[in-house]
Design a protein around this motif. Structure first.
Motif, short mmCIF file in Angstrom:
data_model
loop_
_atom_site.label_atom_id
_atom_site.label_comp_id
_atom_site.label_asym_id
_atom_site.label_seq_id
_atom_site.Cartn_x
_atom_site.Cartn_y
_atom_site.Cartn_z
N LEU A 77 0.83 -1.19 0.00
CA LEU A 77 0.00 0.00 0.00
C LEU A 77 0.88 1.26 0.00
O LEU A 77 0.65 2.18 -0.79
N LEU A 78 1.88 1.25 0.88
CA LEU A 78 2.75 2.42 0.94
C LEU A 78 3.46 2.64 -0.39
O LEU A 78 3.60 3.76 -0.87
N CYS A 79 3.89 1.54 -0.99
CA CYS A 79 4.54 1.62 -2.31
C CYS A 79 3.62 2.24 -3.34
O CYS A 79 3.96 3.19 -4.03
N VAL A 80 2.43 1.64 -3.41
CA VAL A 80 1.50 2.03 -4.46
C VAL A 80 1.04 3.48 -4.28
O VAL A 80 0.79 4.18 -5.25
N LEU A 81 0.98 3.92 -3.01
CA LEU A 81 0.58 5.31 -2.79
C LEU A 81 1.74 6.29 -2.96
O LEU A 81 1.60 7.31 -3.62
N THR A 82 2.87 5.94 -2.36
CA THR A 82 3.92 6.96 -2.32
C THR A 82 4.69 7.09 -3.63
O THR A 82 5.10 8.19 -3.98
N VAL A 83 4.88 6.00 -4.32
CA VAL A 83 5.69 6.11 -5.54
C VAL A 83 5.03 7.03 -6.57
O VAL A 83 5.67 7.97 -7.04
N PRO A 84 3.76 6.81 -6.90
CA PRO A 84 3.16 7.73 -7.88
C PRO A 84 3.07 9.16 -7.36
O PRO A 84 3.42 10.11 -8.08
N ILE A 85 2.67 9.32 -6.09
CA ILE A 85 2.51 10.69 -5.58
C ILE A 85 3.85 11.41 -5.61
O ILE A 85 3.96 12.53 -6.12
N SER A 86 4.87 10.75 -5.09
CA SER A 86 6.15 11.45 -5.02
C SER A 86 6.71 11.69 -6.42
O SER A 86 7.31 12.73 -6.68
N THR A 87 6.48 10.74 -7.32
CA THR A 87 7.01 10.93 -8.67
C THR A 87 6.32 12.10 -9.37
O THR A 87 6.98 12.95 -9.97
N ILE A 88 4.99 12.14 -9.26
CA ILE A 88 4.26 13.21 -9.93
C ILE A 88 4.63 14.57 -9.33
O ILE A 88 4.91 15.54 -10.04
N LEU A 89 4.67 14.59 -8.00
CA LEU A 89 5.02 15.85 -7.32
C LEU A 89 6.43 16.28 -7.70
O LEU A 89 6.68 17.45 -8.00
N ALA A 90 7.35 15.32 -7.69
CA ALA A 90 8.73 15.64 -8.03
C ALA A 90 8.80 16.14 -9.47
O ALA A 90 9.54 17.08 -9.78
N LEU A 91 8.03 15.53 -10.34
CA LEU A 91 8.02 15.95 -11.74
C LEU A 91 7.53 17.39 -11.86
O LEU A 91 8.15 18.22 -12.53
N LEU A 92 6.44 17.68 -11.17
CA LEU A 92 5.90 19.04 -11.22
C LEU A 92 6.93 20.04 -10.70
O LEU A 92 7.18 21.07 -11.33
N ILE A 93 7.51 19.70 -9.55
CA ILE A 93 8.47 20.63 -8.96
C ILE A 93 9.67 20.80 -9.90
O ILE A 93 10.14 21.92 -10.14
N ALA A 94 10.14 19.70 -10.44
CA ALA A 94 11.32 19.78 -11.32
C ALA A 94 11.00 20.62 -12.55
O ALA A 94 11.80 21.47 -12.95
N VAL A 95 9.83 20.41 -13.13
CA VAL A 95 9.46 21.19 -14.32
C VAL A 95 9.36 22.67 -13.98
O VAL A 95 9.87 23.53 -14.71
N CYS A 96 8.73 22.96 -12.85
CA CYS A 96 8.61 24.36 -12.45
C CYS A 96 9.99 24.96 -12.18
O CYS A 96 10.28 26.08 -12.61
N LEU A 97 10.82 24.20 -11.46
CA LEU A 97 12.16 24.70 -11.17
C LEU A 97 12.91 25.00 -12.45
O LEU A 97 13.64 25.98 -12.55
N ASN A 98 12.71 24.14 -13.42
CA ASN A 98 13.43 24.28 -14.68
C ASN A 98 12.94 25.50 -15.46
O ASN A 98 13.62 25.98 -16.34
N ALA A 99 11.76 25.97 -15.10
CA ALA A 99 11.16 27.05 -15.89
C ALA A 99 11.44 28.42 -15.30
O ALA A 99 11.00 29.42 -15.85
N ILE A 100 12.13 28.45 -14.15
CA ILE A 100 12.36 29.76 -13.56
C ILE A 100 13.85 30.08 -13.55
O ILE A 100 14.68 29.18 -13.67
N ARG A 101 14.15 31.34 -13.44
CA ARG A 101 15.57 31.76 -13.35
C ARG A 101 15.92 32.24 -11.94
O ARG A 101 16.67 31.57 -11.25
N PRO A 102 15.36 33.39 -11.52
CA PRO A 102 15.75 33.86 -10.20
C PRO A 102 15.30 32.86 -9.13
O PRO A 102 14.29 32.18 -9.30
N LEU A 103 16.06 32.74 -8.10
CA LEU A 103 15.77 31.86 -6.96
C LEU A 103 15.91 30.38 -7.28
O LEU A 103 15.71 29.53 -6.42
N GLN A 104 16.24 30.05 -8.52
CA GLN A 104 16.25 28.63 -8.87
C GLN A 104 17.20 27.84 -7.98
O GLN A 104 16.83 26.80 -7.45
N ARG A 105 18.39 28.36 -7.79
CA ARG A 105 19.39 27.58 -7.03
C ARG A 105 19.00 27.49 -5.57
O ARG A 105 19.14 26.45 -4.95
#
Lengths: 313, 472, 367, 297
Positions: A77-105
């Motif tokens: 259950l923990l696998c099935v819940l956390t892997v997709p959630i964390s992957t999707i969230l990480a993807l969103l954050i990574a994409v957003c991070l990649n799209a900004i300049r100031p404050l990125q680092r």
């Protein structure tokens, strides 16, 4: 590659590593397999001179144990819940991070912080945050005293406080807390990998898409995600492997009891099961470890098969 | 990646083949102890001793090691605080598998049962019975074993704990003991004209009364759920566990009934426990406002923790201590706990004998027992300590519910000497203890979905199943 | 559609934040690209040609100046609204899509009333593919194609949405020599067939000269010369343009003009009317030499390379600014390869004079 | 051909198009930042909570509505935590174990990675695959057997037992091999032609080129020493060999009664701080090390 005149030379380079691995890795593995098949093996009684039958007794005991199924379902259950959630969230954050300049680092640094922490220590912090009643009865005139910050926030927005992790809490409340914590813990690695992947995508693909008037959503679904698919597959596979080994995060929140007060072992996982048995029933622990290994093996195979179908190029 | 997976399978297959080759048993079992004819030959030995003593107790121990070495200069005692009782057990457990265990260790009965899977603990019977004379460095002699007077001096409940292993043999010597006592808020009781309860029925009535006086209180706190369950079994005379045959006997109607009864108490806010309240119940007992309790059942060794902090240089209330409530006050039962000492088998029999001499010294020395008791709050294991002048004058006689609360507690313990019981120890006895503790927690607090009896039934069955699985 | 660039300027902030040095990538570029022509932007790397292209595409915004498509000012318009087709140097084909999916991709982006139904899209994709002759490769992935095929896919993808302007960034640089020749003809053909105004960027002058209707030679952000390839070749405005165009490159000498006569070294080579006395730099195209026993330019002979119809003569001269002089002469002219020197007379319209300082062209009258 | 585009352009008011494009862009940027900052707050909050809790008094910590800014800042919690656990000694031990094991580990890793990346020998690929396979087996299992092994070697209660068993990490070998493989083989051939010995080549060419990876490994290894808990507790329980995590844990399990959470948080903060500092100064290398492992996976 160079055909060496002295093939033995490579072995000299490798010798230290191989010797240490033989002693501290290979031998333990062999010993584990051995113990798994000695029925009822425990190192204490082995010292006492007990003789064991060779067979599947340990496996049978593990599989028939009443809590085995709950350990397995918790883990899954923990696998099935956390892997997709964390992957999707990480993807969103990574994409957003990649799209900004100031404050990125700066933001990138912040998102990586959980990686450099001890999961048991920070687990204690999370437990305090989700607490319903304080660790003891304090000075106010009611029994429920220190509500954790999370419940304060919930109440601030007009909700009712939830018993997250204390005695009498529901299973799903416990699982929610675990999911939050595990996702929190898993994000840095995934963000890092995905951001690295994003940054290695040739900018021209985006220029090309821009010239063609591609909408943001289409850029994301048709270009970013497919081009990122090898990294996505990687984080998903390692996420599953890590997920099946989930243990210390639960200890961090719930302590060694692996469950709320009054219902210990409720959240026990496969590795927790192994650790429990490791104390006195090494045969059983080894059998459980082999079962876990088998499960991870199968799941990884399935993952690889799926990702081969789904990752492009 | 696929290659790796295949390689992994290969690796495992390889391991499987190896298994048959390495099926040999690495037997590290130490030889059975056999008393050498000469007894202790004065040879130089170093004895390792694992315990859990804090710094203040280590000071006492060090002082008496000096004394001991005046008698046996060649026996070097190397002692070490390993951590908690469980840490001692885990450390020794791993060490036994490689034959590296210490000579002497703090132990609880279930630890010894575990060590005995590896046949690692010395049975003390031969040593106790030995009438060999040992010459000491100061020229005096002593009997190797225990004299009849020495045996008779032990509080019997404590001494007999060493024989609880189902084979009739003696494996441990009691070092210092504690039990559970009932602490009550004497000031409050006197103000409201209450008397401490002697039975559980009285307790129930009393709780109801106290709740009327202070509706926000939880009158009673019971620290250890497991002790509570086991003590109730003893008091009712209903089965708990057995060292032989079918081990786990605690699933019976009597036990279910008292659990159901205490569940009601908990629902009525009469009682809470350490786990259910989230901390030692002494916290509630000491509390000056908010939710508080007026009685607390806890370890007699923890008396100072039951005493409220001083306010304006005076204790806010006086603490009273008495025997815990009983089912039958004529036949009282209180648990015996606290560390014993066990001796491990060694190849060199002189090391075993030297260990025994040291264990004997610690357990039978009146001075040591007295001082250890005063510093630790534990109860001495020999009765003659009560006659020790320092102990009597400087400790017991000063007993009160304030500054000398530890003495008060010790006094109560010594007075109920006949009431001590111990439960059988066997491989799995600690699981049983853990499980009944959990069972109490669960049955008292869990949501029963309307069918209390069914919930309790299930909890008992689960506990027994778990015990059996662990012992299997 | 005609494309007008008006005082187009692009300034990049310096990399180094402390030293505020700016890089002027394109400086005041004004030019009208006539409708339906093939224009080559030519220059060495860093000359601003790619920046110009990206500004036209809308991927980069000019610092100042304006861009018009037809009569519309598109300066502030973002790339997707300009309706341009862009082919990248590395093609930027989506590696996870088949050729068909790649070509369909721009069409699937269309929204509103421009939206096409599936059949229309497929049809147009097929047409575009046929135009570049890859309609038999539609189900392959880019990684399964050769460089030339990838190039065609990229062009098809740019063309399929019927752009008003087609932009090509170094379209041939990733191809091997043979494919390069073939593909550049292909580009020419496609451009002629579609009639789309096409601008391409290259650093290879031969490539630009061979297919462009017009070329723009740039250097360090500044436009040097604009014109039909042959015109620019025959009539370079400065030494840079003269040097940049032509293979083998132009031969450069130190010279001076005295009394209407041009001296290279001590050799008085020809008459130059209407030029004041001054030191000059002399550029002579390789085809500007004629072996002539009465020739005034005396060079040390190094060797002769036979190139088929022509021969290339390698020689030296003390005033030459290049290590060797290369001249291309018709193979009919027999050269005595054993001789130590070779004498040339010069074709005046292949000789250019440049100011020694400014390197601008000094014109003279040819008799 | 260009007709359709022309029409579109004429219908739209160009100015409107550009201004709305700008507005969308700003809105999107705003949303990106809002999302990222929100997530960053969620990520960072536990650390903040730890820090403020570590300077609160016990009574303030237990307030029913927790304060987000401590009313008074008590550094005494830190002093208490520091004293309770004899941190100075623990720091030194941990540093020693960390440095020595890192150094030895680097040597072993470099040699093996070099052999796998550049030398040719029979069974190389099989061996490498086997090594990688060991990474899939739950490491928890190694403990029992390894305990018996080190005891048989007589290594109990020493720094050796804390260092040697974990010197080889297949993961690091893998990481470094990948890095070595990226170094063009021509460099090696050139060195061979010049008569450079393998070791010299390794030292002069490979190591400088792989320096970032080596730094990453160093940091990861040091972090490992800093966080290790289970193994040291088992094999080196004597105070003179005790490592930081164990020391802290022991310091807080000995006390009876409930734990003083602010002091505990102070202790957690003390343990976490060096890692954070290392991370902040060497962020680039840590991230590179971790991500490189991923990208080549």
């Amino acid at each position: 590659m160079v055909e060496s005149k002295h093939p033995w030379k490579a072995w000299i380079y490798l010798a230290p590593a191989i010797v240490l691995l033989l002693i501290f890795t290979v031998w333990p593995i062999i010993n584990t397999v051995r113990m798994a098949f000695l029925e009822g093996y425990s190192s204490m009684s082995a010292v006492g001179g007990m003789q064991y039958n060779f067979g599947f007794g340990n496996f049978k005991q593990v599989l028939q144990y009443k809590d085995f199924l709950s350990c397995l379902t918790n883990t899954m259950l923990l696998c099935v819940l956390t892997v997709p959630i964390s992957t999707i969230l990480a993807l969103l954050i990574a994409v957003c991070l990649n799209a900004i300049r100031p404050l990125q680092r700066l933001l990138q640094t912040i998102f990586f912080l959980p990686y450099v922490t001890n999961s048991i220590a920070i687990g204690m912090v999370f437990a305090a945050m989700f607490n319903m009643v304080g660790s003891a009865f304090g000075s106010e005139n009611e029994i429920v005293i220190t509500a954790g910050i999370i419940n304060n926030v919930i109440e601030f927005f007009g909700g009712t406080a939830v018993n997250w992790i204390n005695a009498g809490s529901t299973y799903w409340a416990n699982i929610t807390v675990m999911v939050v914590y595990i996702v929190w813990n898993a994000l840095p690695f995934k963000i890092l990998i995905l951001l690295g992947g994003l940054q290695s995508i040739n900018k021209q693909y985006y220029d090309a898409a821009k010239v063609d008037g591609t909408s943001r959503r289409r850029v994301f679904t048709k270009i970013t995600v497919p081009l990122l698919s090898p990294m996505l597959a990687y984080v998903v596979i390692t996420g599953f492997i890590g997920g099946f080994k989930e243990y210390s995060s639960i200890v961090g929140i719930f302590g060694d009891d692996m469950g709320p007060t009054g219902d210990p072992r409720r959240l026990n996982t496969m590795v927790g099961f192994i650790y429990d048995a490791l104390a006195n029933k090494q045969g059983r622990a080894s059998a459980a470890a082999l079962i876990l290994f088998g499960i991870i093996f199968v799941v990884t195979m399935i993952n690889l098969y799926v990702s081969k179908k789904k990752t492009h190029y | 990646m696929k290659k790796i997976l295949l390689a992994t399978l290969l690796l495992l297959a390889l391991c499987f083949n190896c298994v048959s080759m390495v099926a040999c048993n690495n037997s590290n079992v130490a030889p059975e102890f056999e008393m050498p004819e000469v007894g202790y030959d004065g040879s130089e030995v170093t004895i390792n001793f694992y315990h859990t003593m804090g710094a203040n107790l280590r000071e006492v121990l060090d002082a008496y090691i000096v004394e001991f070495n005046k008698l046996y200069p060649n026996i070097h005692i190397n002692h070490q605080q390993v951590g908690s009782y469980d840490d001692v057990r885990d450390q020794i457990k791993t060490e036994i598998t490689v034959g590296n265990q210490p000579h002497i260790a703090y132990c609880y009965p279930d630890h010894v049962a575990l060590y005995n899977l590896a046949k690692a603990v010395v049975s003390l019977d031969d040593l106790i019975a030995s009438d060999l004379e040992v010459t000491r460095a100061d020229g005096t002699t002593e009997t190797m074993g225990l004299t009849d007077e020495q045996i008779a001096d032990f509080i019997q409940g404590y001494y007999n704990e060493g024989k609880q292993f189902g084979d009739g043999k003696m494996y441990t010597m009691p070092l210092s003991k504690s039990t559970e006592v009932l602490y009550y808020n004497k000031t409050f009781f006197e103000a409201n004209n209450l008397t401490p309860p002697t039975t559980w029925d009285e307790m129930e009535a009393l709780c109801e009364k106290i709740r009327q006086i202070d509706p926000t209180c939880i009158p009673l706190g019971y620290d250890s759920e497991a002790n509570w369950f086991i003590t109730m079994c003893e008091q009712y005379g209903s089965p708990y566990t057995s060292a032989t045959g079918e081990h786990f006997l605690f699933d019976n109607d009597t036990n279910r009934n008292f659990v159901a009864r205490f569940r009601e108490w908990h629902q009525k806010n009469y009682v809470t426990t350490k786990e259910l309240s989230g901390g030692y119940t002494s916290d509630l007992f000491k509390a000056q406002d908010g939710t508080r309790s007026y009685m607390s059942i806890g370890s007699s060794a923890g008396a100072t923790h039951q005493r409220p902090d001083k306010v304006n240089d005076a204790y806010p209330f006086e603490v009273g201590i008495t025997t815990i409530p009983q089912v039958d006050p004529a036949n009282p039962k209180v648990i015996s706990q606290g560390p014993s000492l066990c001796i491990f088998k060694k190849a060199n029999q002189q090391e075993v004998i030297a260990s025994w001499l040291f264990v004997k010294f610690l357990t039978t020395s009146v001075e040591f027992q007295a001082e250890f008791s005063m510093v630790s709050g534990y109860v001495p294991v020999i009765k003659s300590v009560g006659q020790n002048e320092v102990y009597k004058n400087e400790f017991l006689d000063k007993a009160n519910g304030g500054d000398f609360i530890a003495a008060l507690s010790a006094k109560v313990c010594l007075e109920q000497e006949a009431a001590y019981y111990t439960s059988p120890a066997f491989n799995g006895s600690s699981t049983a203890r853990d499980q009944v503790g959990l069972l109490m927690q669960k049955c008292l607090s869990a949501d029963a979905n309307g069918d209390v009896a069914a919930m309790i039934k299930k909890a008992f069955e689960d506990a027994v199943a778990e015990c059996k699985y662990q012992a299997d | 559609m005609k494309v007008v660039l008006q005082n187009l300027t692009k300034v990049f902030p310096g990399r180094n934040k402390k030293v505020n040095e700016e890089v002027v990538a394109v400086n005041d570029f004004t030019f009208t690209i006539p409708d339906g022509k093939l224009i080559g932007l030519l220059g060495p790397s860093g000359c601003g040609k790619s920046t110009t292209l990206y500004m036209i595409s809308g991927l980069q915004k000019p610092t100042s100046g304006k861009i018009f498509f037809g009569d519309d000012d598109v300066t502030e318009l973002s790339a997707e609204s300009r309706g341009v087709g862009l082919v990248f140097q590395n093609y930027a084909l989506y590696p996870h899509m088949t050729v068909r999916q790649n070509i369909l991709f721009p069409l699937q982006n269309l929204r509103g009333k421009d939206k096409l139904n599936k059949n229309e899209m497929l049809e147009r994709a097929q047409k575009a593919a046929a135009l570049v002759q890859i309609d038999n490769l539609m189900d392959r992935k880019p990684s399964e194609l050769s460089g030339g095929q990838q190039q065609r896919v990229a062009i098809a993808r740019a063309l399929v949405k019927m752009p008003s302007v087609l932009l090509l960034d170094e379209p041939l640089s990733n191809l091997d020599a043979r494919l390069r020749l073939q593909t550049r003809e292909e580009i020419r053909r496609i451009q002629k067939e579609t009639g789309i105004t096409t601008i391409f960027v290259t650093h290879d002058q031969e490539e630009a000269m061979s297919i462009s209707d017009m070329i723009v030679v740039m250097k360090l952000g500044l436009v040097q010369q604009i014109g039909r390839p042959q015109d620019v070749y025959d009539d370079p405005v400065n030494l840079f343009v003269a040097k940049f165009l032509g293979t083998p490159p132009i031969n450069v000498f130190d010279g001076r003009v005295e009394n209407g006569r041009l001296y290279i070294g001590e050799d008085e080579v020809m008459k130059v009317k209407g030029v004041e006395d001054q030191p000059v730099t002399v550029g002579i195209r390789p085809e500007g030499f004629t072996p002539d026993s009465k020739g005034r330019l005396v060079c040390g002979l190094n060797g002769v390379e036979i190139m088929g119809r022509d021969v290339s003569v390698v020689s030296t001269h003390p005033a030459s600014l290049n290590p060797v002089i290369r001249s291309i002469i018709n193979a009919d002219n027999k050269i005595d390869t054993s001789a130590e020197t070779v004498k040339y007379s010069l074709k005046p319209h292949k000789v250019f004079l440049f100011n020694k300082e400014t390197e601008t062209r000094i014109y003279f009258e040819v008799k | 051909m260009s007709e359709s585009t022309m029409k579109v352009m004429q219908e739209k008011d160009l100015r409107k198009v550009t201004s709305s494009q700008k507005a969308v862009k700003i809105a999107v940027q705003f949303m990106l930042y809002a999302f990222l900052i929100l997530m960053a707050i969620i990520i960072i909050f536990p650390f903040y909570w730890m820090l403020i809790s570590s300077v609160k008094s016990l009574s303030e910590y237990r307030l029913s509505v927790p304060t987000l800014f401590p009313r008074e800042i008590l550094f005494s919690n830190y002093v208490e935590a520091f004293n309770q656990a004899n941190l100075g000694r623990l720091f030194l031990n941990t540093l020693y174990v960390g440095l020595v094991s890192t150094l030895l580990s680097l040597v072993i890793t470099v040699l093996s990675a070099f052999a796998f990346a550049r030398l040719e020998f029979k069974g190389k690929n099989t061996l490498f695959a086997l090594l990688l396979a060991t990474m899939m087996i739950p490491g928890e299992l190694f403990t029992i057997t390894n305990y018996a092994t080190v005891n048989a070697f007589g290594w109990m209660d020493s720094f050796t037992v804390l260092i040697v068993p974990f010197l080889v990490s297949v993961f690091y070998i893998y990481l470094l091999r990948q890095n070595f493989m990226q170094i063009p083989n021509e460099l090696y051939l050139a060195a061979k032609v010049d008569g450079t010995s393998d070791l010299k080549y390794l030292w002069k060419v490979m190591i400088p080129l792989a320096l970032p990876t080596l730094i990453s490994i160093t940091i990861l290894k040091m972090m490992g020493a800093w966080n290790s808990y289970v193994w040291p507790r088992l094999v080196a329980n004597k105070e003179e060999y005790r490592l930081i995590t164990n020391g802290l844990r022991n310091a807080f399990t000995e006390s009876t009664g409930d734990v003083n959470i602010p002091v505990q948080m102070a202790a957690v903060a003390i343990v976490s701080l060096p890692l954070f500092l290392v991370f902040i100064f060497l962020r680039k290398y840590i991230m590179k090390g971790v991500s490189r492992s991923g990208i080549k996976g």
